[in-house]
Design a protein around this motif. Structure first.
Motif, PDB file in Angstrom:
ATOM      1  N   ASP A  16       1.006  -1.305  -0.127  1.00  0.00           N
ATOM      2  CA  ASP A  16       0.044  -0.043  -0.148  1.00  0.00           C
ATOM      3  C   ASP A  16       0.893   1.147   0.148  1.00  0.00           C
ATOM      4  O   ASP A  16       0.779   2.153  -0.704  1.00  0.00           O
ATOM      5  CB  ASP A  16      -0.768   0.001   1.141  1.00  0.00           C
ATOM      6  CG  ASP A  16      -1.632  -1.248   1.105  1.00  0.00           C
ATOM      7  OD1 ASP A  16      -2.666  -1.295   0.488  1.00  0.00           O
ATOM      8  OD2 ASP A  16      -1.563  -2.161   2.109  1.00  0.00           O
ATOM      9  N   LYS A  19      -0.703  -8.148   0.661  1.00  0.00           N
ATOM     10  CA  LYS A  19      -0.786  -9.307  -0.417  1.00  0.00           C
ATOM     11  C   LYS A  19      -1.578  -8.652  -1.582  1.00  0.00           C
ATOM     12  O   LYS A  19      -2.355  -7.742  -1.367  1.00  0.00           O
ATOM     13  CB  LYS A  19      -1.490 -10.424   0.158  1.00  0.00           C
ATOM     14  CG  LYS A  19      -0.949 -11.016   1.315  1.00  0.00           C
ATOM     15  CD  LYS A  19       0.274 -11.881   0.766  1.00  0.00           C
ATOM     16  CE  LYS A  19       1.062 -12.532   2.109  1.00  0.00           C
ATOM     17  NZ  LYS A  19       2.093 -13.322   1.228  1.00  0.00           N
ATOM     18  N   ASN A  63      -2.468  -6.824   4.609  1.00  0.00           N
ATOM     19  CA  ASN A  63      -2.878  -5.881   3.572  1.00  0.00           C
ATOM     20  C   ASN A  63      -1.503  -5.789   2.378  1.00  0.00           C
ATOM     21  O   ASN A  63      -1.642  -4.943   1.463  1.00  0.00           O
ATOM     22  CB  ASN A  63      -3.020  -4.521   4.072  1.00  0.00           C
ATOM     23  CG  ASN A  63      -4.456  -4.323   4.528  1.00  0.00           C
ATOM     24  OD1 ASN A  63      -5.428  -5.075   4.091  1.00  0.00           O
ATOM     25  ND2 ASN A  63      -4.607  -3.299   5.647  1.00  0.00           N
ATOM     26  N   LYS A 110     -11.666  -6.310  -4.692  1.00  0.00           N
ATOM     27  CA  LYS A 110     -10.434  -6.244  -3.513  1.00  0.00           C
ATOM     28  C   LYS A 110     -10.983  -5.074  -2.701  1.00  0.00           C
ATOM     29  O   LYS A 110     -10.799  -5.285  -1.557  1.00  0.00           O
ATOM     30  CB  LYS A 110      -9.330  -6.043  -3.942  1.00  0.00           C
ATOM     31  CG  LYS A 110      -8.341  -7.282  -4.694  1.00  0.00           C
ATOM     32  CD  LYS A 110      -7.153  -6.611  -5.257  1.00  0.00           C
ATOM     33  CE  LYS A 110      -6.287  -7.881  -5.695  1.00  0.00           C
ATOM     34  NZ  LYS A 110      -5.076  -7.777  -6.246  1.00  0.00           N
ATOM     35  N   LYS A 111     -11.532  -4.120  -3.162  1.00  0.00           N
ATOM     36  CA  LYS A 111     -11.853  -3.048  -2.309  1.00  0.00           C
ATOM     37  C   LYS A 111     -13.189  -3.539  -1.294  1.00  0.00           C
ATOM     38  O   LYS A 111     -13.179  -2.960  -0.248  1.00  0.00           O
ATOM     39  CB  LYS A 111     -12.496  -1.501  -2.785  1.00  0.00           C
ATOM     40  CG  LYS A 111     -12.616  -0.523  -2.303  1.00  0.00           C
ATOM     41  CD  LYS A 111     -12.782   0.681  -3.212  1.00  0.00           C
ATOM     42  CE  LYS A 111     -14.413   0.773  -3.994  1.00  0.00           C
ATOM     43  NZ  LYS A 111     -14.803   1.574  -4.693  1.00  0.00           N
ATOM     44  N   TYR A 113      -8.023 -14.057   0.222  1.00  0.00           N
ATOM     45  CA  TYR A 113      -7.755 -12.508   0.262  1.00  0.00           C
ATOM     46  C   TYR A 113      -8.390 -11.690   1.247  1.00  0.00           C
ATOM     47  O   TYR A 113      -7.578 -10.922   1.899  1.00  0.00           O
ATOM     48  CB  TYR A 113      -8.269 -12.237  -1.330  1.00  0.00           C
ATOM     49  CG  TYR A 113      -7.955 -10.454  -1.356  1.00  0.00           C
ATOM     50  CD1 TYR A 113      -6.728 -10.184  -1.927  1.00  0.00           C
ATOM     51  CD2 TYR A 113      -8.767  -9.439  -0.846  1.00  0.00           C
ATOM     52  CE1 TYR A 113      -6.054  -8.796  -1.976  1.00  0.00           C
ATOM     53  CE2 TYR A 113      -8.235  -8.117  -1.185  1.00  0.00           C
ATOM     54  CZ  TYR A 113      -7.151  -7.867  -1.602  1.00  0.00           C
ATOM     55  OH  TYR A 113      -6.545  -6.653  -1.792  1.00  0.00           O
ATOM     56  N   ARG A 114      -9.291 -11.759   1.742  1.00  0.00           N
ATOM     57  CA  ARG A 114     -10.006 -11.019   2.689  1.00  0.00           C
ATOM     58  C   ARG A 114      -9.161 -11.337   4.320  1.00  0.00           C
ATOM     59  O   ARG A 114      -9.078 -10.543   4.836  1.00  0.00           O
ATOM     60  CB  ARG A 114     -11.237 -11.606   3.011  1.00  0.00           C
ATOM     61  CG  ARG A 114     -12.226 -10.844   4.104  1.00  0.00           C
ATOM     62  CD  ARG A 114     -13.632 -11.034   4.193  1.00  0.00           C
ATOM     63  NE  ARG A 114     -14.250  -9.723   3.606  1.00  0.00           N
ATOM     64  CZ  ARG A 114     -15.620  -9.854   3.092  1.00  0.00           C
ATOM     65  NH1 ARG A 114     -16.373 -10.627   3.220  1.00  0.00           N
ATOM     66  NH2 ARG A 114     -16.215  -8.665   2.678  1.00  0.00           N
ATOM     67  N   SER A 115      -8.830 -12.345   4.441  1.00  0.00           N
ATOM     68  CA  SER A 115      -8.144 -12.808   5.660  1.00  0.00           C
ATOM     69  C   SER A 115      -6.647 -12.539   5.451  1.00  0.00           C
ATOM     70  O   SER A 115      -5.912 -12.583   6.760  1.00  0.00           O
ATOM     71  CB  SER A 115      -8.169 -14.351   5.950  1.00  0.00           C
ATOM     72  OG  SER A 115      -7.610 -15.140   4.869  1.00  0.00           O
ATOM     73  N   TYR A 116      -5.981 -12.137   4.285  1.00  0.00           N
ATOM     74  CA  TYR A 116      -4.486 -11.902   4.285  1.00  0.00           C
ATOM     75  C   TYR A 116      -4.232 -10.407   4.780  1.00  0.00           C
ATOM     76  O   TYR A 116      -4.928  -9.691   4.747  1.00  0.00           O
ATOM     77  CB  TYR A 116      -4.138 -12.016   2.702  1.00  0.00           C
ATOM     78  CG  TYR A 116      -3.905 -13.415   2.484  1.00  0.00           C
ATOM     79  CD1 TYR A 116      -3.758 -14.712   3.083  1.00  0.00           C
ATOM     80  CD2 TYR A 116      -3.459 -13.721   0.974  1.00  0.00           C
ATOM     81  CE1 TYR A 116      -3.855 -15.641   2.926  1.00  0.00           C
ATOM     82  CE2 TYR A 116      -3.241 -14.939   0.560  1.00  0.00           C
ATOM     83  CZ  TYR A 116      -3.486 -16.067   1.503  1.00  0.00           C
ATOM     84  OH  TYR A 116      -3.141 -17.495   0.969  1.00  0.00           O
ATOM     85  N   LEU A 160     -14.037  -6.455  -0.599  1.00  0.00           N
ATOM     86  CA  LEU A 160     -13.536  -7.339   0.455  1.00  0.00           C
ATOM     87  C   LEU A 160     -12.947  -6.852   1.495  1.00  0.00           C
ATOM     88  O   LEU A 160     -13.104  -7.424   2.677  1.00  0.00           O
ATOM     89  CB  LEU A 160     -12.725  -8.500  -0.517  1.00  0.00           C
ATOM     90  CG  LEU A 160     -13.392  -9.509  -1.461  1.00  0.00           C
ATOM     91  CD1 LEU A 160     -12.322 -10.208  -2.311  1.00  0.00           C
ATOM     92  CD2 LEU A 160     -14.432 -10.449  -0.603  1.00  0.00           C
ATOM     93  N   ARG A 161     -12.105  -5.963   1.248  1.00  0.00           N
ATOM     94  CA  ARG A 161     -11.243  -5.198   2.399  1.00  0.00           C
ATOM     95  C   ARG A 161     -12.141  -4.304   3.301  1.00  0.00           C
ATOM     96  O   ARG A 161     -11.545  -4.093   4.503  1.00  0.00           O
ATOM     97  CB  ARG A 161      -9.848  -4.962   1.848  1.00  0.00           C
ATOM     98  CG  ARG A 161      -8.796  -5.808   1.610  1.00  0.00           C
ATOM     99  CD  ARG A 161      -8.110  -6.318   2.805  1.00  0.00           C
ATOM    100  NE  ARG A 161      -7.200  -7.570   2.674  1.00  0.00           N
ATOM    101  CZ  ARG A 161      -6.139  -7.590   2.082  1.00  0.00           C
ATOM    102  NH1 ARG A 161      -5.784  -6.417   1.463  1.00  0.00           N
ATOM    103  NH2 ARG A 161      -5.606  -8.585   2.137  1.00  0.00           N
ATOM    104  N   ASN A 162     -12.679  -3.527   2.667  1.00  0.00           N
ATOM    105  CA  ASN A 162     -13.396  -2.368   3.169  1.00  0.00           C
ATOM    106  C   ASN A 162     -14.618  -2.165   3.520  1.00  0.00           C
ATOM    107  O   ASN A 162     -15.363  -1.303   3.928  1.00  0.00           O
ATOM    108  CB  ASN A 162     -13.091  -1.356   2.024  1.00  0.00           C
ATOM    109  CG  ASN A 162     -11.391  -0.955   2.047  1.00  0.00           C
ATOM    110  OD1 ASN A 162     -10.392  -1.377   2.816  1.00  0.00           O
ATOM    111  ND2 ASN A 162     -11.246  -0.645   0.945  1.00  0.00           N
TER     112      ASN A 162
END
Length: 293
Positions: A154, A293, A291, A246-247, A286-289, A249-251
Motif C-alpha cells: 500500500d 498481499k 494488507n 478487492k476494495k 484474500y479477505r483474511s490476508y 472484500l477489504r473495506n
C-alpha cells in the motif's frame, strides 16, 4: 539474464524489488543482458541528472542532458542506449498491470499519457529534479527494504501514485490544450474504451459489449487497445473488476455472495473462480490476508 519484460524479472534477481513489477536502477550500467531490438511492455521513466544519455527507439533518437526526463509508454521498440562517461541518473520501470491497478481512473489523465508518446522528453528545474529523486528514493527504500510492516504494498502504491502525478503535472505544463479529438485514432479509441469500462465494469465484462458501443469489431478493439496501452482490452476490464472486488472484500462488511451480486456474477462460485484465476487466491483467502498481499 535477458529482460524481455518487467513482469518476468526473476524474483531473486538483484534488480527486482520485493514489490512485484517495479524495478529501479540508480546506475544504467547495471542493466545487463538486454538483447536489441527490444519492445517494452512497461512504463519507463529515465531522469538524467548529469552528463548525457542517447536513446535510439522506433525511428527516433533522443539525447537526454542534465535535468531532463523521458517518459515512455508500452509499445516502443528500443534499438540502443549510450550513456556518456559522466552520466548519472536513474530509471524506473513499472509493469502495465501494476500501473493500471495503482492509477485506475484514467479518463481524466489519458490525454496527458498519450502526449508522452509524441513528446517524451522535457527539461526540469533543479527543484523538480530534487523532487523526483526524493520520491524515487522513498520508493526504492520501501520496495527493496527487508522490513515489512504489513502495509508495504500500500505504501509503495501510494508513493508511485505521488510520483506519477508529480510527473504528470510537469508534462501538463508543457503540453498545452490536448483533448480526445486531437489524439491519434488509437489513443482516442483507448480513451473512449477506458471511459466506457469505468462506467460499466460493474455489469459488463465482455469485450464484445464495449466493441459494439464503440462501433468496431472485438478483434479490432483488442488490437488497438493492446497497441496503445500494452494491455489487452480484457486485461483492462479484469483489472477494474478485480480492484473493485478487492476494495469491497477489504473495506466493507459485505458477504462474498453480496459482492458477487454487486459485480453481476451469475453466482458466488463463478465469482470465486474468476477472482482466484486472476489473483491466485480465493476471495475468502484474500479477505483474511494481511494488507501487503
Amino acid at each position: 539474464m535477458e529482460i524481455k519484460t518487467i513482469d518476468h524479472i526473476p524474483a531473486g534477481s538483484p534488480i527486482a524489488g520485493n514489490i512485484d513489477n517495479i524495478a529501479i536502477f540508480s546506475d544504467v550500467s547495471k542493466i545487463k543482458g538486454l538483447r536489441f531490438p527490444l519492445r517494452i511492455d512497461f512504463f519507463l521513466s529515465i531522469l538524467c541528472e548529469h552528463g548525457s544519455l542517447t536513446i535510439n527507439y522506433d525511428n527516433r533518437s533522443h539525447t537526454l542532458t542534465a535535468n531532463s526526463l523521458i517518459v515512455m509508454r508500452p509499445g516502443h521498440v528500443f534499438h540502443s542506449y549510450t550513456p556518456s562517461p559522466d552520466f548519472r541518473g536513474h530509471a524506473i520501470m513499472v509493469s502495465t498491470r501494476f500501473f493500471g491497478e495503482t492509477i485506475p481512473g484514467l479518463t481524466q489523465i489519458l490525454p496527458s499519457l498519450t502526449h508522452f508518446h509524441d513528446h517524451p522528453v522535457i527539461s526540469l528545474s533543479a527543484a523538480d529534479v530534487a523532487q523526483q529523486i526524493e520520491i524515487r528514493n522513498l520508493i526504492q527504500r520501501r520496495a527493496y527494504g527487508i522490513t515489512n510492516n504489513g502495509f508495504r504494498t500500500d505504501i509503495v502504491r501510494s508513493l508511485l501514485e505521488a510520483l506519477f502525478f508529480e510527473t504528470l503535472s510537469l508534462y501538463s505544463s508543457h503540453m498545452g490544450d490536448r483533448t480526445p479529438s486531437s489524439m491519434r485514432r488509437k489513443d482516442a479509441l483507448l480513451f473512449g474504451f477506458i471511459q466506457l469500462v469505468e462506467e460499466n465494469f460493474h455489469t459488463e465484462r465482455s469485450v464484445a459489449y464495449y466493441a459494439e458501443r464503440l462501433f468496431v469489431s472485438p478483434k479490432h478493439l483488442s488490437a488497438m487497445i493492446k497497441e496503445a496501452s500494452g494491455r489487452t482490452a480484457g486485461d483492462w476490464i479484469d483489472s477494474y473488476v478485480v480492484m473493485e472486488a478487492k476494495k469491497l472484500l477489504r473495506n466493507t462488511g459485505m458477504t462474498i455472495q453480496e459482492i458477487s451480486t454487486r459485480l453481476n456474477f451469475a453466482n458466488q462460485s463463478f465469482f470465486g473462480k474468476y477472482f482466484k484465476h486472476l489473483t491466485g487466491v480465493s476471495p475468502r483467502q484474500y479477505r483474511s490476508y494481511p494488507n501487503d498481499k
